[in-house]
Scaffold this motif. Structure first.
Motif, PDB file in Angstrom:
ATOM      1  N   VAL A   1       0.838  -1.201   0.000  1.00  0.00           N
ATOM      2  CA  VAL A   1       0.000   0.000   0.000  1.00  0.00           C
ATOM      3  C   VAL A   1       0.872   1.248   0.000  1.00  0.00           C
ATOM      4  O   VAL A   1       0.635   2.210  -0.744  1.00  0.00           O
ATOM      5  CB  VAL A   1      -0.946  -0.002   1.218  1.00  0.00           C
ATOM      6  CG1 VAL A   1      -1.627   1.362   1.390  1.00  0.00           C
ATOM      7  CG2 VAL A   1      -2.010  -1.086   1.072  1.00  0.00           C
ATOM      8  N   LEU A   2       1.933   1.230   0.811  1.00  0.00           N
ATOM      9  CA  LEU A   2       2.810   2.401   0.919  1.00  0.00           C
ATOM     10  C   LEU A   2       3.594   2.653  -0.362  1.00  0.00           C
ATOM     11  O   LEU A   2       3.677   3.786  -0.834  1.00  0.00           O
ATOM     12  CB  LEU A   2       3.769   2.211   2.098  1.00  0.00           C
ATOM     13  CG  LEU A   2       3.177   2.465   3.480  1.00  0.00           C
ATOM     14  CD1 LEU A   2       4.139   2.016   4.564  1.00  0.00           C
ATOM     15  CD2 LEU A   2       2.844   3.932   3.651  1.00  0.00           C
ATOM     16  N   ILE A   3       4.203   1.610  -0.944  1.00  0.00           N
ATOM     17  CA  ILE A   3       5.001   1.830  -2.154  1.00  0.00           C
ATOM     18  C   ILE A   3       4.123   2.343  -3.287  1.00  0.00           C
ATOM     19  O   ILE A   3       4.537   3.166  -4.098  1.00  0.00           O
ATOM     20  CB  ILE A   3       5.743   0.533  -2.571  1.00  0.00           C
ATOM     21  CG1 ILE A   3       6.724   0.810  -3.705  1.00  0.00           C
ATOM     22  CG2 ILE A   3       4.784  -0.565  -2.940  1.00  0.00           C
ATOM     23  CD1 ILE A   3       7.826   1.762  -3.370  1.00  0.00           C
ATOM     24  N   GLU A   4       2.884   1.868  -3.323  1.00  0.00           N
ATOM     25  CA  GLU A   4       1.967   2.362  -4.356  1.00  0.00           C
ATOM     26  C   GLU A   4       1.621   3.832  -4.129  1.00  0.00           C
ATOM     27  O   GLU A   4       1.448   4.600  -5.077  1.00  0.00           O
ATOM     28  CB  GLU A   4       0.697   1.504  -4.352  1.00  0.00           C
ATOM     29  CG  GLU A   4      -0.184   1.722  -5.568  1.00  0.00           C
ATOM     30  CD  GLU A   4      -1.348   0.764  -5.570  1.00  0.00           C
ATOM     31  OE1 GLU A   4      -2.123   0.797  -4.598  1.00  0.00           O
ATOM     32  OE2 GLU A   4      -1.482  -0.030  -6.514  1.00  0.00           O
TER      33      GLU A   4
ATOM     34  N   VAL B   1      13.490  -2.753  -2.414  1.00  0.00           N
ATOM     35  CA  VAL B   1      12.129  -2.580  -2.909  1.00  0.00           C
ATOM     36  C   VAL B   1      11.848  -3.567  -4.040  1.00  0.00           C
ATOM     37  O   VAL B   1      10.810  -4.230  -4.074  1.00  0.00           O
ATOM     38  CB  VAL B   1      11.913  -1.127  -3.388  1.00  0.00           C
ATOM     39  CG1 VAL B   1      10.600  -1.001  -4.151  1.00  0.00           C
ATOM     40  CG2 VAL B   1      11.929  -0.174  -2.203  1.00  0.00           C
ATOM     41  N   GLN B   2      12.792  -3.679  -4.978  1.00  0.00           N
ATOM     42  CA  GLN B   2      12.611  -4.587  -6.114  1.00  0.00           C
ATOM     43  C   GLN B   2      12.521  -6.038  -5.643  1.00  0.00           C
ATOM     44  O   GLN B   2      11.714  -6.827  -6.149  1.00  0.00           O
ATOM     45  CB  GLN B   2      13.774  -4.418  -7.100  1.00  0.00           C
ATOM     46  CG  GLN B   2      13.573  -5.120  -8.428  1.00  0.00           C
ATOM     47  CD  GLN B   2      12.644  -4.360  -9.349  1.00  0.00           C
ATOM     48  OE1 GLN B   2      11.637  -3.826  -8.893  1.00  0.00           O
ATOM     49  NE2 GLN B   2      12.963  -4.311 -10.625  1.00  0.00           N
ATOM     50  N   ARG B   3      13.339  -6.398  -4.657  1.00  0.00           N
ATOM     51  CA  ARG B   3      13.320  -7.755  -4.139  1.00  0.00           C
ATOM     52  C   ARG B   3      11.988  -8.063  -3.458  1.00  0.00           C
ATOM     53  O   ARG B   3      11.411  -9.142  -3.655  1.00  0.00           O
ATOM     54  CB  ARG B   3      14.473  -7.950  -3.149  1.00  0.00           C
ATOM     55  CG  ARG B   3      14.592  -9.394  -2.635  1.00  0.00           C
ATOM     56  CD  ARG B   3      15.661  -9.510  -1.569  1.00  0.00           C
ATOM     57  NE  ARG B   3      16.967  -9.100  -2.086  1.00  0.00           N
ATOM     58  CZ  ARG B   3      17.628  -8.027  -1.657  1.00  0.00           C
ATOM     59  NH1 ARG B   3      17.112  -7.261  -0.712  1.00  0.00           N
ATOM     60  NH2 ARG B   3      18.797  -7.722  -2.161  1.00  0.00           N
ATOM     61  N   THR B   4      11.482  -7.139  -2.655  1.00  0.00           N
ATOM     62  CA  THR B   4      10.200  -7.351  -1.974  1.00  0.00           C
ATOM     63  C   THR B   4       9.047  -7.453  -2.974  1.00  0.00           C
ATOM     64  O   THR B   4       8.145  -8.286  -2.815  1.00  0.00           O
ATOM     65  CB  THR B   4       9.936  -6.198  -0.987  1.00  0.00           C
ATOM     66  OG1 THR B   4      11.034  -6.089  -0.083  1.00  0.00           O
ATOM     67  CG2 THR B   4       8.666  -6.462  -0.182  1.00  0.00           C
ATOM     68  N   LEU B   5       9.082  -6.628  -3.999  1.00  0.00           N
ATOM     69  CA  LEU B   5       8.057  -6.727  -5.044  1.00  0.00           C
ATOM     70  C   LEU B   5       8.097  -8.092  -5.714  1.00  0.00           C
ATOM     71  O   LEU B   5       7.046  -8.679  -6.028  1.00  0.00           O
ATOM     72  CB  LEU B   5       8.253  -5.623  -6.082  1.00  0.00           C
ATOM     73  CG  LEU B   5       7.837  -4.208  -5.668  1.00  0.00           C
ATOM     74  CD1 LEU B   5       8.306  -3.201  -6.707  1.00  0.00           C
ATOM     75  CD2 LEU B   5       6.329  -4.116  -5.465  1.00  0.00           C
TER      76      LEU B   5
ATOM     77  N   LEU C   1       4.837  -1.700 -10.968  1.00  0.00           N
ATOM     78  CA  LEU C   1       5.729  -1.139  -9.946  1.00  0.00           C
ATOM     79  C   LEU C   1       7.162  -1.630 -10.144  1.00  0.00           C
ATOM     80  O   LEU C   1       8.123  -0.857 -10.006  1.00  0.00           O
ATOM     81  CB  LEU C   1       5.226  -1.511  -8.554  1.00  0.00           C
ATOM     82  CG  LEU C   1       3.974  -0.783  -8.061  1.00  0.00           C
ATOM     83  CD1 LEU C   1       3.469  -1.403  -6.763  1.00  0.00           C
ATOM     84  CD2 LEU C   1       4.265   0.697  -7.847  1.00  0.00           C
ATOM     85  N   LYS C   2       7.323  -2.903 -10.463  1.00  0.00           N
ATOM     86  CA  LYS C   2       8.663  -3.445 -10.691  1.00  0.00           C
ATOM     87  C   LYS C   2       9.341  -2.748 -11.867  1.00  0.00           C
ATOM     88  O   LYS C   2      10.542  -2.447 -11.820  1.00  0.00           O
ATOM     89  CB  LYS C   2       8.573  -4.955 -10.945  1.00  0.00           C
ATOM     90  CG  LYS C   2       8.200  -5.766  -9.713  1.00  0.00           C
ATOM     91  CD  LYS C   2       7.948  -7.223 -10.060  1.00  0.00           C
ATOM     92  CE  LYS C   2       9.200  -7.900 -10.574  1.00  0.00           C
ATOM     93  NZ  LYS C   2       8.949  -9.338 -10.861  1.00  0.00           N
TER      94      LYS C   2
ATOM     95  N   SER D   1      12.730  -0.582 -11.627  1.00  0.00           N
ATOM     96  CA  SER D   1      13.869  -0.928 -12.488  1.00  0.00           C
ATOM     97  C   SER D   1      14.387   0.302 -13.223  1.00  0.00           C
ATOM     98  O   SER D   1      15.607   0.478 -13.396  1.00  0.00           O
ATOM     99  CB  SER D   1      13.460  -2.010 -13.491  1.00  0.00           C
ATOM    100  OG  SER D   1      13.146  -3.208 -12.832  1.00  0.00           O
ATOM    101  N   ARG D   2      13.488   1.167 -13.670  1.00  0.00           N
ATOM    102  CA  ARG D   2      13.909   2.388 -14.343  1.00  0.00           C
ATOM    103  C   ARG D   2      14.675   3.300 -13.398  1.00  0.00           C
ATOM    104  O   ARG D   2      15.676   3.927 -13.787  1.00  0.00           O
ATOM    105  CB  ARG D   2      12.680   3.128 -14.905  1.00  0.00           C
ATOM    106  CG  ARG D   2      13.038   4.215 -15.920  1.00  0.00           C
ATOM    107  CD  ARG D   2      11.823   5.007 -16.312  1.00  0.00           C
ATOM    108  NE  ARG D   2      11.286   5.758 -15.182  1.00  0.00           N
ATOM    109  CZ  ARG D   2      11.795   6.912 -14.749  1.00  0.00           C
ATOM    110  NH1 ARG D   2      12.863   7.431 -15.333  1.00  0.00           N
ATOM    111  NH2 ARG D   2      11.256   7.530 -13.731  1.00  0.00           N
TER     112      ARG D   2
END
Length: 825
Positions: free
Chosen positions: A197-200, A289-293, A320-321, A325-326
């Motif tokens: 929810v937070l990352i979004e 962040v990428q790993r958790t996604l 989101l990934k 990545s960008r």
């Protein structure tokens, strides 16, 4: 159909209607609410038209896009939507984050018209829709959905707060049609659901901050060794002087100011670099962040088929990934190599433009969430699920207030995860136990499932089960079923004298009471299945105070009378539930057993078993002088019978029945009296209007007033009444239809007789002489004779003695005997 609002612009027109007229807020008993219609344009050329309207809002404000007021929307209500493009050829779309809410919308006229229905079901809170014209986002509008049965500002918020107090995630869902506003909380780390929810929520701001860093990065200085010709050295430092003095370097020696120096020496000039500790810290956070996604995405990758909501969630995680990545490929982040020191922080990271925003946002991902405040949009579980959780917690708290903390408090917090959704764990393991004494335990179970094939045909799964375990008593249970539905029709109120849960919810309670069975291990004989639920109540959300007329309703009164009823329960009204629970918690086994509705067949069966142990004397009258003898018995309330040393029943007679012969009319057994006491006296000591024929020892019974039998026992042509009378039991006396049936003194004999009558098997009854009965092993003296010549008699613990017309017989149980009856007729 009532129009609630219209959004009219130069690009499109949207009409929102309520399908059925009703006063939705009447059950909530709250103040009138003002709804929400917040308009957020995304097209600079968008113009408002005079056709704008909002129900309940003055016309002068309806066209004001800055005014957020609008008509309130309600749960479990169907709304009709009609969206039309203003110009020919324009394609319009109505989008929502939750694909479920828009699945009933249809597109027509080549995309110029969108229409259909919207129903928020049990979801409460704000809901954001977006209107697209020709693929371009033109307008967002936000509405607010209110509960119909409870107060939004008090009861609903209290329910959410109570559920959050156990585990915050219990109140959340990742993707729903509505949302509540929340805030960050630093008291615990976030779950995956909260983290997503937070990352979004922060990804857009994080994107802006990281792009600012990429455009205006803060570079650092780094010194790297390199070999340089003497003429190219720009800065002479101590390291260069030291090499000159010592003759270090490469190449041949050259003279320089009277000193021999190598042609090339090593220097360490300062260079600008993007490989700074700040950039390393940002890179590490983005990698996390990428790993958790990726971990969250794997939940959905393993499923072959996804629902529309789970597919939308999976697609959102993929997007989101891609965005993260960008960010990892931005030059300052790409150039960063290595890890920063443990606990790294710098003034630049927390204060420089771009850096401070990225630092703040990434730190948010390490915090939990709370459903209070106005920072974060949080999707909340459907209200019926929250209400079910809350009622379970409320039942536990009421018993806890009475008996102290449960023995296994940690069981209250057991949850299970399904993707990003967290629910209370269900079944036998989700229970809390309270010790109420040395020999009594109360267990509160959440969603236990009764699926044992030996105990139930169809699995049963009540919401809440309160189980009482007490030494010497079988399991006694109460059922509470949370029903977030109310029937508010006039017909329902006339029938039950109150609003309440629908009739089908009440019927479910009847099913639970009859279908939930337990093996009674306390039975003295072979343990058997028995009903264990003594009362079942539907808990429904209505704000009724104890002094209201609900106590006069059938829903409340039937709890004690029928064992099934309903109880209103809300955070502002737990008095009825508390009263019902404590009346059970504060009682023992006897009082709890009194609450159970007895089965008429069980009661009669128990009564007849008792009746089969009570001896009855069928007395005859002297002849001649039959009427005189009868009058004396009735007036004196006495009856005497010759004493027989071989008949111990004479000491245990409970009743005396009188057989009246044909001389007094139709022969039969029509009178009976209870025995109050008895004596052994000689016949000469009994004063009668007729003289004694001989002086012998008699048993003199003193009787209660003689009364007619409830049903006469007729004398048939096949019957025989011995002059000295006959022995039987109260069972035989109360069940017999003819004089010969009186001799059926035991329960097994009557079971056999009932089967013979039900299957229309021809038979006759013939009696052996009366014998001494073993109180521990009573035997029958009635032989059942059949046309085949076979005969059967009950022989106590041996079972039924079967003697065939030819061959050898044997002993059988009633069940086996019935299977061998093919030759009887």
């Amino acid at each position: 159909m009532k129009q609630l609002f219209r959004i009219a612009t130069n690009r499109f027109t949207l009409d929102w209607h309520r399908v059925r007229e009703s006063d939705h807020a009447v059950l909530a008993q709250s103040m009138p609410v003002m709804g929400r219609l917040r308009l957020v344009p995304h097209d600079d050329g968008l113009l408002w038209r005079d056709l704008m309207m909002r129900s309940g809002v003055p016309d002068a404000l309806a066209a004001d896009a800055s005014d957020p007021n609008g008509p309130p929307l309600y749960e479990q209500t169907e709304y009709q939507i009609y969206l039309r493009g203003a110009n020919d050829g324009d394609r319009v779309e109505l989008r929502h984050r939750d694909p479920v809410i828009t699945r009933a919308l249809n597109s027509q006229e080549n995309g110029r018209v969108v229409h259909g229905s919207v129903n928020f079901r049990g979801q409460i809170g704000r809901s954001l829709f977006s209107i697209y014209v020709n693929g371009n986002r033109t307008l967002d509008f936000e509405v607010e959905v209110f509960p119909t049965k409870i107060d939004y500002e008090s009861d609903y918020q209290d329910i959410v707060a109570d559920v959050q107090s156990i585990l915050t995630n219990l109140a959340y869902e990742y993707l729903r049609s509505t949302h509540q506003m929340g805030k960050l909380s630093s008291d615990r780390p976030p779950s995956k659901l909260e983290w997503l929810v937070l990352i979004e929520q922060i990804i857009d701001e994080l994107d802006v901050a990281m792009n600012h860093i990429a455009q205006r990065p803060s570079r650092g200085l780094v010194r790297r060794e390199r070999t340089t010709r003497l003429e190219r050295i720009r800065r002479v430092d101590s390291r260069v002087r030291s090499q000159v003095r010592r003759g270090q370097g490469k190449g041949s020696l050259v003279r320089l100011g009277g000193i021999s120096v190598r042609e090339q020496i090593v220097e360490r000039p300062a260079e600008l670099t993007l490989d700074t500790m700040e950039h390393r810290w940002l890179r590490n956070q983005l990698v996390d962040v990428q790993r958790t996604l990726g971990q969250i995405a794997s939940i959905y990758d393993s499923e072959a088929e996804l629902s529309s909501r789970r597919r939308q969630t999976s697609d959102g995680i993929t997007r989101l990934k891609i965005r993260v990545s960008r960010l990892l490929n931005l030059e300052p982040i790409r150039e960063a190599d290595g890890n920063p020191p443990m606990g790294f922080a710098s003034l630049q990271l927390v204060s420089a433009p771009g850096y401070r925003e990225a630092y703040r946002l990434l730190m948010f991902l390490k915090m939990g969430l709370r459903l209070e405040g106005d920072l974060i949009q949080l999707a909340v579980k459907d209200l019926e699920v929250l209400y079910e959780y809350w009622t379970y917690l409320t039942v536990v708290r009421i018993i806890q207030d009475e008996h102290g903390p449960p023995q296994n408090l940690d069981a209250l917090f057991r949850v299970r995860s399904s993707g990003l959704s967290v629910q209370l764990k269900q079944g036998e393991t989700q229970q809390v136990a309270f010790s109420t004494g040395k020999h009594r335990t109360i267990r509160v179970k959440y969603n236990p499932q009764f699926s044992d094939q030996d105990k139930t045909l169809i699995p049963q799964k009540p919401d809440i089960l309160i189980r009482f375990e007490q030494d010497g008593w079988p399991i006694i249970q109460l059922v509470a079923d949370a029903k977030y539905r109310i029937d508010a029709t006039d017909k329902y109120r006339q029938q039950f004298k109150s609003f309440g849960p629908p009739a089908d919810a009440i019927n479910v309670l009847h099913r639970y009471r009859d279908a939930i069975l337990e093996l009674d291990q306390t039975a003295s004989d072979v343990p058997g299945l028995q009903r264990s639920v003594v009362q079942a109540a539907a808990l429904f959300p209505m704000n009724l105070t104890p002094d209201a007329d609900f106590r006069d309703s059938r829903l409340w009164q039937s709890l004690e009378r029928l064992g099934v009823g309903a109880i209103p329960v809300l955070p502002s009204n737990t008095a009825f539930l508390k009263g019902w629970l404590l009346s059970a918690v504060r009682q023992g086994g006897w009082s709890m057993a009194d609450r159970a509705i007895a089965n008429s067949a069980d009661v009669r069966s128990r009564d007849w078993r008792v009746a089969g142990s009570e001896a009855v004397l069928i007395g005859t009258l002297r002849s001649p002088g039959t009427q005189e003898h009868l009058d004396w018995v009735v007036s004196e309330r006495l009856y005497y019978h010759p004493y027989a040393k071989t008949q111990p029943r004479q000491h245990h007679v409970k009743q005396v029945a009188i057989y009246t012969p044909a001389s007094l009319g139709n022969p039969g057994i029509r009178l009976v009296a209870d025995v109050r006491s008895f004596d052994f006296v000689e016949r000469s000591e009994i004063t009668t209007p007729w003289p004694a024929r001989r002086n012998e020892m008699m048993v003199l019974y003193r009787l209660s007033p003689i009364r007619p039998m409830d049903r006469d026992i007729e004398f048939t042509a096949q019957d025989y009444m011995p002059p000295q009378g006959r022995w039987t039991t109260r069972l035989g006396l109360e069940r017999a239809r003819s004089v010969s049936e009186v001799a059926l003194e035991t329960e097994p004999e009557w079971r056999l007789l009932e089967w013979l009558l039900a299957t229309k098997k021809p038979f006759s009854i013939r009696l052996d002489s009366a014998r001494i009965q073993d109180a521990e092993n009573p035997k029958g003296r009635a032989w059942f004779h059949f046309e085949s010549g076979d005969k059967v008699r009950f022989d106590g613990m041996n079972g039924f003695l079967w003697r065939p017309a030819e061959g050898n017989g044997g002993y059988f149980s009633l069940k086996d005997l019935i299977q061998h009856q093919g030759t009887w007729s």
